[in-house]
Design an enzyme around this catalytic site. Structure first.
Site, PDB file in Angstrom:
ATOM      1  N   LYS A  35       6.038  17.528 -17.215  1.00 51.37           N
ATOM      2  CA  LYS A  35       5.603  18.529 -16.232  1.00 51.37           C
ATOM      3  C   LYS A  35       6.657  19.626 -16.077  1.00 51.37           C
ATOM      4  O   LYS A  35       6.348  20.819 -16.040  1.00 51.37           O
ATOM      5  CB  LYS A  35       5.398  17.817 -14.894  1.00 51.37           C
ATOM      6  CG  LYS A  35       4.528  18.558 -13.939  1.00 51.37           C
ATOM      7  CD  LYS A  35       4.230  17.625 -12.788  1.00 51.37           C
ATOM      8  CE  LYS A  35       3.245  18.236 -11.834  1.00 51.37           C
ATOM      9  NZ  LYS A  35       3.024  17.366 -10.684  1.00 51.37           N
ATOM     10  N   PHE A 151       0.330  23.826   6.261  1.00 51.38           N
ATOM     11  CA  PHE A 151      -1.076  24.086   6.617  1.00 51.38           C
ATOM     12  C   PHE A 151      -1.704  24.947   5.525  1.00 51.38           C
ATOM     13  O   PHE A 151      -2.331  25.967   5.792  1.00 51.38           O
ATOM     14  CB  PHE A 151      -1.149  24.771   7.986  1.00 51.38           C
ATOM     15  CG  PHE A 151      -0.482  23.980   9.080  1.00 51.38           C
ATOM     16  CD1 PHE A 151      -1.101  22.854   9.629  1.00 51.38           C
ATOM     17  CD2 PHE A 151       0.784  24.322   9.535  1.00 51.38           C
ATOM     18  CE1 PHE A 151      -0.468  22.101  10.621  1.00 51.38           C
ATOM     19  CE2 PHE A 151       1.419  23.572  10.520  1.00 51.38           C
ATOM     20  CZ  PHE A 151       0.794  22.460  11.062  1.00 51.38           C
ATOM     21  N   LYS A 223       0.231  17.828  12.450  1.00 54.88           N
ATOM     22  CA  LYS A 223      -0.426  17.904  11.146  1.00 54.88           C
ATOM     23  C   LYS A 223      -1.712  17.069  11.111  1.00 54.88           C
ATOM     24  O   LYS A 223      -2.791  17.569  10.778  1.00 54.88           O
ATOM     25  CB  LYS A 223       0.545  17.421  10.051  1.00 54.88           C
ATOM     26  CG  LYS A 223      -0.065  17.248   8.703  1.00 54.88           C
ATOM     27  CD  LYS A 223      -0.519  18.566   8.108  1.00 54.88           C
ATOM     28  CE  LYS A 223      -1.328  18.335   6.851  1.00 54.88           C
ATOM     29  NZ  LYS A 223      -1.694  19.554   6.173  1.00 54.88           N
ATOM     30  N   ASN A 227      -5.754  18.611  11.058  1.00 52.26           N
ATOM     31  CA  ASN A 227      -6.762  18.324  10.034  1.00 52.26           C
ATOM     32  C   ASN A 227      -7.945  17.557  10.621  1.00 52.26           C
ATOM     33  O   ASN A 227      -9.098  17.813  10.269  1.00 52.26           O
ATOM     34  CB  ASN A 227      -6.139  17.546   8.867  1.00 52.26           C
ATOM     35  CG  ASN A 227      -5.530  18.486   7.833  1.00 52.26           C
ATOM     36  OD1 ASN A 227      -5.504  19.701   8.041  1.00 52.26           O
ATOM     37  ND2 ASN A 227      -5.039  17.945   6.733  1.00 52.26           N
ATOM     38  N   CYS A 279      -7.348  16.348   1.138  1.00 57.91           N
ATOM     39  CA  CYS A 279      -6.671  16.264   2.450  1.00 57.91           C
ATOM     40  C   CYS A 279      -7.532  15.653   3.548  1.00 57.91           C
ATOM     41  O   CYS A 279      -7.181  14.614   4.090  1.00 57.91           O
ATOM     42  CB  CYS A 279      -6.214  17.648   2.857  1.00 57.91           C
ATOM     43  SG  CYS A 279      -5.164  18.404   1.628  1.00 57.91           S
ATOM     44  N   LYS A 339     -14.558  22.877  -2.981  1.00 57.62           N
ATOM     45  CA  LYS A 339     -14.833  24.117  -2.250  1.00 57.62           C
ATOM     46  C   LYS A 339     -14.613  25.266  -3.230  1.00 57.62           C
ATOM     47  O   LYS A 339     -14.104  25.048  -4.340  1.00 57.62           O
ATOM     48  CB  LYS A 339     -13.910  24.259  -1.041  1.00 57.62           C
ATOM     49  CG  LYS A 339     -12.453  24.430  -1.403  1.00 57.62           C
ATOM     50  CD  LYS A 339     -11.639  24.773  -0.178  1.00 57.62           C
ATOM     51  CE  LYS A 339     -10.213  25.141  -0.583  1.00 57.62           C
ATOM     52  NZ  LYS A 339      -9.402  25.541   0.545  1.00 57.62           N
TER      53      LYS A 339
HETATM   54  C1  UGA Z   1      -7.144  21.631   4.445  1.00 61.52           C
HETATM   55  C2  UGA Z   1      -6.716  22.430   5.680  1.00 61.52           C
HETATM   56  O1  UGA Z   1      -7.626  23.524   5.885  1.00 61.52           O
HETATM   57  C3  UGA Z   1      -5.292  22.972   5.524  1.00 61.52           C
HETATM   58  O2  UGA Z   1      -4.874  23.622   6.720  1.00 61.52           O
HETATM   59  C4  UGA Z   1      -4.346  21.790   5.244  1.00 61.52           C
HETATM   60  O3  UGA Z   1      -3.016  22.225   5.048  1.00 61.52           O
HETATM   61  C5  UGA Z   1      -4.819  21.073   3.996  1.00 61.52           C
HETATM   62  O4  UGA Z   1      -6.162  20.600   4.209  1.00 61.52           O
HETATM   63  C6  UGA Z   1      -3.877  19.926   3.749  1.00 61.52           C
HETATM   64  O5  UGA Z   1      -3.799  19.028   4.595  1.00 61.52           O
HETATM   65  O6  UGA Z   1      -3.104  19.968   2.790  1.00 61.52           O
HETATM   66  P1  UGA Z   1      -8.116  22.239   2.019  1.00 61.52           P
HETATM   67  O7  UGA Z   1      -8.287  20.779   1.810  1.00 61.52           O
HETATM   68  O8  UGA Z   1      -7.499  23.057   0.942  1.00 61.52           O
HETATM   69  O9  UGA Z   1      -7.207  22.517   3.337  1.00 61.52           O
HETATM   70  O10 UGA Z   1      -9.548  22.821   2.254  1.00 61.52           O
HETATM   71  P2  UGA Z   1     -10.382  23.525   3.427  1.00 61.52           P
HETATM   72  O11 UGA Z   1     -10.487  24.969   3.143  1.00 61.52           O
HETATM   73  O12 UGA Z   1      -9.870  23.143   4.743  1.00 61.52           O
HETATM   74  O13 UGA Z   1     -11.810  22.848   3.174  1.00 61.52           O
HETATM   75  C7  UGA Z   1     -11.976  21.434   3.246  1.00 61.52           C
HETATM   76  C8  UGA Z   1     -13.419  21.041   3.038  1.00 61.52           C
HETATM   77  O14 UGA Z   1     -14.212  21.404   4.156  1.00 61.52           O
HETATM   78  C9  UGA Z   1     -14.085  21.687   1.814  1.00 61.52           C
HETATM   79  O15 UGA Z   1     -14.886  20.722   1.168  1.00 61.52           O
HETATM   80  C10 UGA Z   1     -14.944  22.778   2.418  1.00 61.52           C
HETATM   81  O16 UGA Z   1     -16.057  23.114   1.634  1.00 61.52           O
HETATM   82  C11 UGA Z   1     -15.355  22.136   3.744  1.00 61.52           C
HETATM   83  N1  UGA Z   1     -15.695  23.100   4.814  1.00 61.52           N
HETATM   84  C12 UGA Z   1     -14.752  23.929   5.307  1.00 61.52           C
HETATM   85  C13 UGA Z   1     -16.972  23.096   5.344  1.00 61.52           C
HETATM   86  O17 UGA Z   1     -17.855  22.323   4.920  1.00 61.52           O
HETATM   87  N2  UGA Z   1     -17.259  23.963   6.365  1.00 61.52           N
HETATM   88  C14 UGA Z   1     -16.333  24.821   6.869  1.00 61.52           C
HETATM   89  O18 UGA Z   1     -16.675  25.577   7.819  1.00 61.52           O
HETATM   90  C15 UGA Z   1     -15.052  24.810   6.334  1.00 61.52           C
END
Ligand code: UGA
Length: 468
Positions: A35, A151, A223, A227, A279, A339
């Site tokens: 890596k 975050f 944290k 989430n 996450c 997503k």
């Molecule tokens: C999430 C958090 O948003 C971050 O703040 C955090 O740092 C991260 O986890 C982590 O703990 O490392 P992430 O997993 O990249 O980030 O994705 P999100 O954008 O939060 O989406 C998570 C899921 O929820 C996706 O499947 C998305 O499609 C879904 N989602 C999101 C919905 O179904 N509806 C919404 O309104 C928003």
């Protein structure tokens, strides 16, 4: 400042590259030589906006890669632990990597160092790191442990790092707080935003961001609680969407009405096929376990997870409602990533749904702008992969939209209709206006909104014709 970041996974890589862009001297440490060699050659292992640019900008100058943990720790004032914390069979976070790093760095702590937990960890982890380092002979005045949760959302992690809503640092001493403040000063004092080549500000960015200093335990809880709350918002609106479907209301209108209350806010209120990713599912289970261990039965989190599971089942029922029997039906699937904007398929509801559809005997042709290579590794060979959304749609009995990619929200609808055998779209992400879809000749199912029947079909039926 000289900073060591241990672990060059998703969080470590983004953190290291961003610290270098803030002006720090960073050494990114990993035990995986292959890596490191790939990073050194300029390869970027994850699909993340601006990351490649930052790595190119700082590689061999402010950003070094190394497998020599002891040397990196000796030379640095702060050591960020960003190794994985995968779930155990019981849903707890496996902290063995964190522990082994804590043990490994002990021998290299000569003068004062701040050890920072960056990985998502349960409350009390900082206490454990402190104990391990002390037990291994490091004098108390030679180190402090801080908690600095991230975050970062996948797909926008670099922007999230540079333009956070807040920076949380959990500390136990003034000395440690001063080091953490200095690390983030380019952001909190705003200098970074004036530098040439700074990552561009997203809409609504708060400049400069706020630094919140708490105890280490509070930071750890912030944290997990953040989430869990975001996941709860998603499950809440998904539950409301189900009621909307029963009574014929429109969940988008409900979201607008609810989300404009500033106490609630409009974000994370998009209904769909449930949350996924590396996450939310993992952190909810871990938070649930932490709560139980502390003597609190956090049943609310069980419900959030249950609604999330059910959401896929509800979508599957819609596919049946649209197509009657599923055996041998040809389905075009748009979206494999959990997503939009990422190639990550971990806990992707799209992948889980495809597996269920295959189990029912469907033939699936899938398309995703970024996640197809990864999906090929986990889906059976019977799944076909297309080179575009239109290619996937050719002769399909229905089209399913499972990931909220921007590309899927701006399809050429007449072209899409021509490709499909039956003009049926099941949209798990509410990317289209039902009235527009009906006018364009589609029968359109979405989440929490009334199903619309193609206008041509309604007209054709009154004239006794069968629509194509
Ligand atoms: C999430 C958090 O948003 C971050 O703040 C955090 O740092 C991260 O986890 C982590 O703990 O490392 P992430 O997993 O990249 O980030 O994705 P999100 O954008 O939060 O989406 C998570 C899921 O929820 C996706 O499947 C998305 O499609 C879904 N989602 C999101 C919905 O179904 N509806 C919404 O309104 C928003």
């Amino acid at each position: 400042m000289r900073i060591a970041v241990i672990g060059s996974g998703y969080v470590g890589l983004v953190t290291g590259a961003c610290f270098a862009d803030l002006g720090h001297q960073v050494v990114l440490v990993d035990i995986d030589q292959a890596k490191l060699a790939a990073l050194q050659r300029g390869e970027v292992p994850i699909h993340e906006h601006f990351l490649s640019e930052l790595l190119t900008r700082h590689r061999d100058s402010r950003l070094q890669f190394s497998s020599n943990l002891q040397k990196a720790v000796k030379e640095c004032a702060a050591v960020f632990i960003a190794v994985g914390t995968p779930p155990t069979d019981r849903g707890e976070a496996d902290l063995s990597y964190v522990e082994s790093v804590a043990r490994a760095i002990c021998g290299a702590i000569g003068d004062y160092k701040v050890i920072v937990e960056k990985s998502t960890v349960p409350v009390y982890t900082s206490d454990w790191i402190r104990k391990i380092v002390a037990r291994n002979g490091t004098r108390a005045e030679h180190f402090d442990v801080a908690s600095n949760p991230e975050f970062l959302r996948e797909g926008s992690a670099v922007s999230d790092f540079m333009y956070p809503d807040r920076i949380v640092v959990g500390v136990e001493t003034e000395r440690c707080a001063a080091v953490m403040q200095e690390i983030y000063a380019p952001l909190t004092e705003g200098h970074y935003y004036k530098t040439a080549g700074a990552i561009p500000a997203p809409d609504g960015a708060q400049i400069p961001p706020r630094l919140i200093v708490t105890s280490t335990k509070s930071a750890e809880l912030i944290k997990h609680a953040s989430n869990a709350f975001l996941a709860m918002k998603i499950s809440f609106i998904n539950a409301v969407a189900s009621i909307c479907e029963s009574v014929g209301a429109d969940v988008q209108q409900v979201c607008q009405g609810v989300g404009t209350d500033r106490r609630i806010g409009p974000r994370f209120l998009s209904p769909g096929i449930g949350y996924g990713g590396s996450c939310f599912p993992k952190d909810l289970m871990a938070f649930r376990s932490v709560a139980r261990e502390c003597g609190y039965e956090f049943g609310l989190l069980d419900e959030v997870m249950r609604i999330n599971e059910q959401q896929r089942g509800r979508f599957l029922r819609k596919v049946r409602e649209a197509l009657w029997t599923l055996r041998d039906k040809r389905l075009a699937v748009l979206g494999l990533a959990f997503k939009g904007g990422t190639d990550d398929i971990r806990e992707s509801p799209a992948i889980l749904l495809i597996q269920e559809l295959l189990h029912e005997g469907c033939h699936v042709t899938a398309y995703d702008p970024a996640a197809m290579d990864r999906a090929k590794e986990v889906l059976p060979a019977t799944v076909e992969f297309a080179s575009s959304a239109y290619d996937a749609a050719r002769d399909a009995d229905a089209l399913l939209i499972l990931t909220e990619w921007e590309e899927f929200a701006s399809l050429d609808l007449p072209r899409l209709r021509q490709q499909l055998k039956d003009a049926i779209v099941l949209d798990g992400r509410n990317l289209y206006d039902p009235a527009v879809m009906a006018a364009q000749g589609f029968t359109y199912y979405s989440v929490g909104r009334p199903t619309v029947i193609a206008e041509a079909y309604v007209a054709g039926r009154s004239e006794g014709k069968t629509p194509r």
